[in-house]
Scaffold this motif. Structure first.
Motif, PDB file in Angstrom:
ATOM      1  N   GLU A 149      -1.086  -8.915 -29.789  1.00 15.02           N
ATOM      2  CA  GLU A 149      -0.236  -8.707 -30.665  1.00 15.02           C
ATOM      3  C   GLU A 149      -0.433  -9.610 -32.108  1.00 15.02           C
ATOM      4  OE1 GLU A 149       3.178  -9.134 -28.267  1.00 15.02           O
ATOM      5  OE2 GLU A 149       3.551  -7.170 -28.027  1.00 15.02           O
ATOM      6  N   ASN A 150      -1.257 -10.595 -31.828  1.00 16.84           N
ATOM      7  CA  ASN A 150      -1.584 -11.140 -33.098  1.00 16.84           C
ATOM      8  C   ASN A 150      -2.714 -10.527 -34.108  1.00 16.84           C
ATOM      9  OD1 ASN A 150      -0.119 -13.550 -32.266  1.00 16.84           O
ATOM     10  ND2 ASN A 150      -1.558 -13.940 -30.657  1.00 16.84           N
ATOM     11  N   VAL A 151      -3.034  -9.334 -33.958  1.00 12.94           N
ATOM     12  CA  VAL A 151      -3.885  -8.757 -34.845  1.00 12.94           C
ATOM     13  C   VAL A 151      -3.430  -7.174 -34.970  1.00 12.94           C
ATOM     14  CG1 VAL A 151      -6.049 -10.021 -34.078  1.00 12.94           C
ATOM     15  CG2 VAL A 151      -5.365  -7.896 -32.848  1.00 12.94           C
ATOM     16  N   THR A 152      -3.826  -6.645 -36.120  1.00 13.54           N
ATOM     17  CA  THR A 152      -3.581  -5.225 -36.483  1.00 13.54           C
ATOM     18  C   THR A 152      -3.861  -4.325 -35.248  1.00 13.54           C
ATOM     19  OG1 THR A 152      -3.495  -5.491 -38.646  1.00 13.54           O
ATOM     20  CG2 THR A 152      -3.555  -3.349 -37.946  1.00 13.54           C
ATOM     21  N   ALA A 153      -3.271  -3.625 -34.666  1.00 16.80           N
ATOM     22  CA  ALA A 153      -3.491  -2.755 -33.367  1.00 16.80           C
ATOM     23  C   ALA A 153      -4.711  -1.784 -33.704  1.00 16.80           C
ATOM     24  CB  ALA A 153      -2.510  -2.088 -32.753  1.00 16.80           C
ATOM     25  N   PRO A 154      -5.742  -1.884 -33.088  1.00 16.12           N
ATOM     26  CA  PRO A 154      -6.853  -0.850 -33.377  1.00 16.12           C
ATOM     27  C   PRO A 154      -6.415   0.713 -32.856  1.00 16.12           C
ATOM     28  CG  PRO A 154      -7.479  -2.846 -31.795  1.00 16.12           C
ATOM     29  CD  PRO A 154      -6.158  -2.940 -32.049  1.00 16.12           C
ATOM     30  N   LEU A 155      -6.824   1.523 -33.732  1.00 15.84           N
ATOM     31  CA  LEU A 155      -6.467   2.845 -33.526  1.00 15.84           C
ATOM     32  C   LEU A 155      -7.365   3.511 -32.386  1.00 15.84           C
ATOM     33  CD1 LEU A 155      -4.892   5.175 -34.528  1.00 15.84           C
ATOM     34  CD2 LEU A 155      -6.834   5.787 -36.058  1.00 15.84           C
ATOM     35  N   VAL A 156      -6.726   4.101 -31.400  1.00 20.22           N
ATOM     36  CA  VAL A 156      -7.546   5.059 -30.353  1.00 20.22           C
ATOM     37  C   VAL A 156      -7.570   6.287 -30.561  1.00 20.22           C
ATOM     38  CG1 VAL A 156      -7.553   5.146 -28.133  1.00 20.22           C
ATOM     39  CG2 VAL A 156      -6.671   3.023 -28.761  1.00 20.22           C
ATOM     40  N   ALA A 157      -6.477   6.589 -30.810  1.00 22.11           N
ATOM     41  CA  ALA A 157      -6.509   8.129 -31.182  1.00 22.11           C
ATOM     42  C   ALA A 157      -5.357   8.613 -32.053  1.00 22.11           C
ATOM     43  CB  ALA A 157      -6.467   9.213 -30.003  1.00 22.11           C
ATOM     44  N   GLU A 158      -5.637   9.663 -32.938  1.00 24.04           N
ATOM     45  CA  GLU A 158      -4.491  10.158 -33.932  1.00 24.04           C
ATOM     46  C   GLU A 158      -4.418  11.496 -33.883  1.00 24.04           C
ATOM     47  OE1 GLU A 158      -3.383   8.541 -38.398  1.00 24.04           O
ATOM     48  OE2 GLU A 158      -5.571   9.395 -38.263  1.00 24.04           O
ATOM     49  N   ARG A 159      -3.266  12.291 -34.110  1.00 26.50           N
ATOM     50  CA  ARG A 159      -2.858  13.700 -34.348  1.00 26.50           C
ATOM     51  C   ARG A 159      -2.003  13.769 -35.375  1.00 26.50           C
ATOM     52  NH1 ARG A 159      -1.583  18.156 -31.258  1.00 26.50           N
ATOM     53  NH2 ARG A 159      -1.661  19.928 -32.839  1.00 26.50           N
ATOM     54  N   LEU A 160      -2.378  14.518 -36.456  1.00 27.21           N
ATOM     55  CA  LEU A 160      -1.729  14.846 -37.594  1.00 27.21           C
ATOM     56  C   LEU A 160      -1.386  16.312 -37.669  1.00 27.21           C
ATOM     57  CD1 LEU A 160      -3.960  13.091 -40.417  1.00 27.21           C
ATOM     58  CD2 LEU A 160      -1.914  12.319 -39.183  1.00 27.21           C
ATOM     59  N   ILE A 161      -0.018  16.554 -37.681  1.00 27.76           N
ATOM     60  CA  ILE A 161       0.758  17.889 -37.626  1.00 27.76           C
ATOM     61  C   ILE A 161       1.045  18.363 -38.786  1.00 27.76           C
ATOM     62  CG2 ILE A 161       2.236  19.563 -36.116  1.00 27.76           C
ATOM     63  CD1 ILE A 161       2.370  17.230 -33.886  1.00 27.76           C
ATOM     64  N   ASP A 162       0.579  19.496 -39.396  1.00 29.57           N
ATOM     65  CA  ASP A 162       1.152  19.766 -40.848  1.00 29.57           C
ATOM     66  C   ASP A 162       2.046  20.895 -40.367  1.00 29.57           C
ATOM     67  OD1 ASP A 162      -0.294  17.982 -42.584  1.00 29.57           O
ATOM     68  OD2 ASP A 162      -2.155  19.193 -42.018  1.00 29.57           O
ATOM     69  N   GLU A 163       3.204  21.190 -41.347  1.00 29.30           N
ATOM     70  CA  GLU A 163       4.125  22.213 -41.226  1.00 29.30           C
ATOM     71  C   GLU A 163       4.554  22.174 -39.653  1.00 29.30           C
ATOM     72  OE1 GLU A 163       3.052  25.912 -42.893  1.00 29.30           O
ATOM     73  OE2 GLU A 163       1.860  24.851 -44.665  1.00 29.30           O
ATOM     74  N   PRO A 164       5.076  20.999 -39.046  1.00 30.01           N
ATOM     75  CA  PRO A 164       5.433  21.222 -37.627  1.00 30.01           C
ATOM     76  C   PRO A 164       6.677  21.937 -37.350  1.00 30.01           C
ATOM     77  CG  PRO A 164       6.493  19.250 -38.924  1.00 30.01           C
ATOM     78  CD  PRO A 164       5.462  19.806 -39.855  1.00 30.01           C
ATOM     79  N   GLY A 165       7.575  22.393 -38.437  1.00 29.21           N
ATOM     80  CA  GLY A 165       8.916  23.107 -37.864  1.00 29.21           C
ATOM     81  C   GLY A 165       9.885  22.177 -37.771  1.00 29.21           C
ATOM     82  N   GLN A 166      10.794  22.650 -37.126  1.00 32.08           N
ATOM     83  CA  GLN A 166      12.040  21.771 -36.648  1.00 32.08           C
ATOM     84  C   GLN A 166      11.993  21.056 -35.441  1.00 32.08           C
ATOM     85  OE1 GLN A 166      13.535  21.244 -39.586  1.00 32.08           O
ATOM     86  NE2 GLN A 166      12.277  22.885 -40.497  1.00 32.08           N
ATOM     87  N   VAL A 167      12.594  20.017 -35.285  1.00 34.00           N
ATOM     88  CA  VAL A 167      12.855  19.238 -33.992  1.00 34.00           C
ATOM     89  C   VAL A 167      13.679  19.973 -33.160  1.00 34.00           C
ATOM     90  CG1 VAL A 167      12.373  16.971 -35.015  1.00 34.00           C
ATOM     91  CG2 VAL A 167      14.740  17.963 -34.971  1.00 34.00           C
ATOM     92  N   PRO A 168      13.257  19.744 -31.742  1.00 34.28           N
ATOM     93  CA  PRO A 168      12.275  19.072 -31.143  1.00 34.28           C
ATOM     94  C   PRO A 168      10.822  19.466 -31.675  1.00 34.28           C
ATOM     95  CG  PRO A 168      13.262  20.164 -29.525  1.00 34.28           C
ATOM     96  CD  PRO A 168      13.880  20.531 -30.738  1.00 34.28           C
ATOM     97  N   ILE A 169      10.125  18.432 -31.711  1.00 34.48           N
ATOM     98  CA  ILE A 169       8.683  18.972 -32.039  1.00 34.48           C
ATOM     99  C   ILE A 169       7.590  18.628 -30.713  1.00 34.48           C
ATOM    100  CG2 ILE A 169       6.659  18.708 -33.648  1.00 34.48           C
ATOM    101  CD1 ILE A 169       8.992  17.922 -35.653  1.00 34.48           C
ATOM    102  N   ALA A 170       6.985  19.603 -30.208  1.00 36.78           N
ATOM    103  CA  ALA A 170       5.967  19.168 -29.201  1.00 36.78           C
ATOM    104  C   ALA A 170       4.857  18.958 -29.716  1.00 36.78           C
ATOM    105  CB  ALA A 170       5.860  20.558 -28.408  1.00 36.78           C
ATOM    106  N   PHE A 171       4.282  17.902 -28.941  1.00 34.34           N
ATOM    107  CA  PHE A 171       2.761  17.205 -29.527  1.00 34.34           C
ATOM    108  C   PHE A 171       1.913  17.167 -28.275  1.00 34.34           C
ATOM    109  CE2 PHE A 171       4.982  13.461 -28.782  1.00 34.34           C
ATOM    110  CZ  PHE A 171       4.070  12.554 -27.789  1.00 34.34           C
ATOM    111  N   SER A 172       0.563  17.228 -28.624  1.00 37.94           N
ATOM    112  CA  SER A 172      -0.124  16.908 -27.386  1.00 37.94           C
ATOM    113  C   SER A 172      -1.432  15.878 -28.290  1.00 37.94           C
ATOM    114  CB  SER A 172      -0.701  17.989 -26.778  1.00 37.94           C
ATOM    115  OG  SER A 172      -1.872  17.702 -25.828  1.00 37.94           O
TER     116      SER A 172
END
Length: 295
Positions: free
Chosen positions: A65-88
């Motif tokens: 927690e003393n360093v910027t957390a390294p990114l492991v994985a990322e997902r970008l969802i364009d035009e997700p619609g309305q909540v609730p929004i499912a993601f994987s």
């Protein structure tokens, strides 16, 4: 018919070697099969998302927690619609270490503005944490302006049993945030402009040429959530720092309270570690202020 044993031995060894290689290849292929972290994203407000909305879901290694957390994985969802929004969110299981801590961070952007964000890192995967989650976001802004009904408290709410010194500092910091529009603001872009890359950005708010608030947003790939550290000053002297790595409370020039990323006291910190953080933070502030010609 007689068969030479000398001829059989290489054949047997070759068969065994092929079998071992086949098993190794199968295991390697199994490791390369991605795993999934799934869930739903929601928020309490009755607000419809426009077509330009984008959901950003990040899995980060939050062990240190003393360093910027390294990114492991990322997902970008364009035009997700309305909540609730499912993601994987797919990730490589071979990159996950059982001794590490992993966290999920979620934001919803509309154009360049963050409308909703997860208030805390949500722990996942290891140490008995889930792989199926429900993420409830807090409203941050709409149309680029912080909404009057939602303060910065909701964007980064106080955890239970927060140290009174940190609570007092955060309340003062929120009061500063509420009147930033009355202050003189300067902005610097630090680093070259490159396609697909956001440079480091520094913002400084001053009153009578004295610093009141400083933010440093680290360089990042375009579209990714960049880490931002906020520094608050009282009468021109640093008293509170809020960063992804934690919170730091200063009295005079001394670091008297060190909190982790979830604003819990770092109880096992050695005096030399606290001293190192004190020197580091002051060095960061001096360097950033010098960029604006402020001492």
């Amino acid at each position: 018919m007689r068969v030479s044993i000398a001829r059989l031995v290489p054949v047997a060894l070759s068969s065994a070697l092929l079998a071992v290689l086949a098993i190794a290849c199968a295991q390697s292929a199994a490791k390369r099969v991605p795993a999934n972290l799934a869930g739903t994203i929601t928020y309490r407000e009755r607000i419809a998302l426009p077509p330009s909305a984008r959901v950003e879901v990040q899995l980060v290694d939050a062990t240190d927690e003393n360093v910027t957390a390294p990114l492991v994985a990322e997902r970008l969802i364009d035009e997700p619609g309305q909540v609730p929004i499912a993601f994987s969110l797919s990730y490589d299981p071979a990159s996950i270490q059982s001794s590490h801590s992993y966290a999920l961070r979620v934001r919803i952007r509309v154009d360049e503005d963050v409308w909703f964000a997860s208030p805390f890192d949500l722990r996942v995967l290891t140490a008995g944490n889930p792989t199926q989650v429900e993420v409830q976001l807090e409203r941050v802004s709409a149309g680029g302006a912080v909404t009057p009904s939602v303060s910065s408290r909701n964007a980064d709410p106080d955890p239970p049993n927060l140290d009174p010194r940190a609570k007092s500092a955060r309340d003062e910091a929120r009061a500063i945030d509420a009147r930033l529009d009355r202050l003189d603001m300067r902005e610097i872009t630090d680093g070259p402009e490159r396609a697909g890359f956001e440079p480091r950005r520094l913002r400084l708010w001053l009153r009578d040429d004295a610093p009141v608030k400083l933010t440093v947003t680290e360089a990042s790939q375009a579209g990714r959530i960049a880490a931002t550290s906020s520094y608050y000053f009282r009468d021109g002297r640093l008293f509170w720092v809020r960063a992804t790595s934690g919170g730091y409370f200063f009295e005079g020039d001394a670091l008297t309270l060190w909190l982790d990323g979830r604003l819990k006291p770092v109880l096992d910190a050695r005096p030399e570690d606290a001293q190192r953080n004190e020197v580091r933070v002051h060095g960061e502030v001096r360097s950033a202020l010098a960029s604006f010609g402020v001492e």
